[in-house]
Write an enzyme that holds these catalytic residues in place. Structure first.
Site, short mmCIF file in Angstrom:
data_model
loop_
_atom_site.label_atom_id
_atom_site.label_comp_id
_atom_site.label_asym_id
_atom_site.label_seq_id
_atom_site.Cartn_x
_atom_site.Cartn_y
_atom_site.Cartn_z
N HIS A 71 33.94 48.52 7.62
CA HIS A 71 33.72 48.64 6.18
C HIS A 71 34.31 49.93 5.64
O HIS A 71 34.42 50.92 6.36
CB HIS A 71 32.20 48.61 5.94
N LYS A 75 38.13 41.69 -3.05
CA LYS A 75 36.78 41.98 -3.54
C LYS A 75 36.48 41.00 -4.66
O LYS A 75 37.14 40.97 -5.70
CB LYS A 75 36.74 43.42 -4.09
O1 GKR Z 1 34.44 49.86 -3.77
O2 GKR Z 1 33.57 48.49 -5.23
C1 GKR Z 1 33.77 48.86 -4.08
C2 GKR Z 1 33.24 48.01 -2.94
O3 GKR Z 1 32.53 46.92 -3.44
C3 GKR Z 1 32.36 48.84 -2.04
O4 GKR Z 1 31.40 49.51 -2.79
C4 GKR Z 1 31.70 48.02 -0.97
O5 GKR Z 1 30.74 48.79 -0.29
O6 GKR Z 1 33.89 47.84 0.06
C5 GKR Z 1 32.58 47.56 0.14
C6 GKR Z 1 32.26 46.22 0.72
O7 GKR Z 1 32.99 45.77 1.55
O8 GKR Z 1 31.24 45.63 0.38
MG MG Z 2 31.69 44.08 1.96
#
Ligand code: GKR
Ligand code: MG
Length: 429
Positions: free
Chosen positions: A326, A199
């Site tokens: 996702h 991420k």
């Molecule tokens: O858990 O912070 C998080 C992710 O950024 C999530 O909110 C996203 O929706 O995992 C997700 C993604 O692949 O964009």
């Molecule tokens: Mg994503």
């Protein structure tokens, strides 16, 4: 002489038996580490909802979805609309729920509300017929569903706040390449994942490229993905794509919008993936016209349930688009549903995302049915979803929700408690 006795077959439930008589919607809160993303940092608690649907003959079906005050209100409207409906009537269920919800709501929200009840209905269909949900979806094309190690930049702890002490966790800090490699080693050591997703969107892109290079060096054979959640402009995304040429199996949501993604895709050597610019069926036509994305991350919570997610796979195959999955912070009912639909979807071409390593120790599902071995989860074999609710845990997490007085997820507001000047305006770089 041997005699054989034939046991009377269990009576097939009648249509009246399988009518929905009761629905319980339980908001819960469970702990979450301080994971960083493009819009802030995860709060100490995640708000989620557990749905229990019961039929006249006492069968129970489970669903799970994201929480929030407005979601709870919409779920209550949905529940009201489907009382008395048979659990096999999921097409009518979708019409009833969609028709009952406020017409001004997005189709995304309507699909999300329906999805929670569809999963519970399929769980009951499985119990009623002695079948698994994946069998109801067409049968398994894979017995094990592969997931990727989902890495996050993270703080060592949730800082002390409002008179409450800091909250530490087993993962430690990950704010640089070495910290992320340590996190990956721990996660892969425990779960055996065979691909890695980072991420991003947290630090300037040059730093995140360094992290990808460090992961490549530490794990030379594992496919890597990077997802900055639209934190970059088109130009920056094109530059990152050049710098990571040969390093990524896909680059996820580098920049906002189908047009911007199309411009990046035209210049990038790797496929672009999304769970942000194609999140509903009516986005696909334009995306195909612009060739904006080459991989879609399905998610039954967004795409209107398990059957529609499988249909998404068929559309992806039609247009030569890859399919991944996702995830958001979730527990075992969602994981079981993800595993069943992934097992029954031939079009799935990539290991799925999951937040389970971050949250699974809080599960409302009894241990045993869901286990990661070599990075994959074997499809549960019990009827329906194949998971059982732990009622003590559910009560504990519901009390935690009541005590926390949470209304909605707010990664940005939480970050601003520590950095008042922080803004979530994207693209940032
Ligand atoms: O858990 O912070 C998080 C992710 O950024 C999530 O909110 C996203 O929706 O995992 C997700 C993604 O692949 O964009
Ligand atoms: Mg994503």
């Amino acid at each position: 002489m041997k005699t054989s006795t034939t046991l009377p077959a269990a009576p097939t439930p009648t249509a009246a038996d399988l009518k929905i008589t009761e629905i319980t919607i339980t908001p819960i809160a469970f702990s979450d580490p301080p994971l960083l993303n493009a819009v802030g940092v995860h709060e100490p608690l995640v708000h989620r909802v557990i749905i229990e649907v019961r039929t006249a003959n006492g069968l129970l079906g489970l669903g799970e979805c994201a929480g929030g005050q407005s979601r709870l209100e919409n779920l209550a409207v949905g529940a009201n609309a489907i009382k008395g409906l048979g659990v096999f009537d999921t097409s009518v269920m979708e019409q009833l729920i969609t028709g009952a919800l406020d017409p001004s709501l997005s189709s995304f929200e309507k699909a999300a509300v329906f999805s929670a009840f569809e999963v519970a209905a399929l769980d009951i269909q499985g119990h009623a017929t002695g079948r698994t949900v994946s069998e109801l979806l067409g049968g398994t094309v894979r017995d094990e569903v592969p997931f990727s190690a989902y890495l996050f930049y993270k703080w060592a702890e949730h800082p002390a706040l409002d008179g409450k002490p800091a909250i530490t966790d087993e993962w430690g800090e990950a704010l640089d390449p070495a910290g992320l490699v340590r996190q990956a080693q721990k996660m892969i050591g425990e779960y055996g994942f065979k691909s890695i997703k980072l991420k991003g969107g947290v630090f300037p892109p040059a730093q995140e490229i360094e992290a990808i290079k460090a992961l490549r060096e530490a794990f030379p054979k594992l496919p890597l993905r990077l997802d900055p959640n639209t934190a970059w402009t088109v130009e920056t995304s094109q530059w990152v794509a050049r710098e990571t040429d040969g390093l990524l199996e896909y680059l996820e949501d580098p920049t906002p919008g189908l047009e911007g993604m199309g411009e990046v895709a035209a210049a990038a050597s790797m496929p672009l993936a999304t769970n942000m610019c194609v999140v509903a069926f009516d986005h696909i036509k334009r995306s195909v016209e612009l060739d904006s994305v080459q991989v879609i991350l399905g998610d039954h919570h967004y795409w209107g349930g398990l059957r529609h997610t499988r249909e998404l796979g068929t559309l992806c195959q039609t247009f030569g688009i890859g399919l991944s999955m996702h995830s958001n912070s979730h527990l075992g009912i969602s994981l079981a549903a993800m595993v069943h639909v992934a097992a029954a979807t031939p079009a799935l071409t990539y290991a799925c995302d999951t937040h389970y390593p971050w949250n699974g120790h809080n599960d409302v599902v009894k241990p045993g049915a869901l286990r990661f071995v070599d990075g994959s989860v074997r499809v549960p074999t019990g009827t329906g979803l194949g998971v059982e609710l732990d009622r003590d845990k559910l009560a504990e997490l519901h009390q935690q929700y009541l005590d926390a007085k949470m209304t909605a997820r707010d990664d940005t507001g939480y970050m601003q408690r520590f950095m008042p000047e922080y803004t979530a305006d994207l693209p940032r770089w």
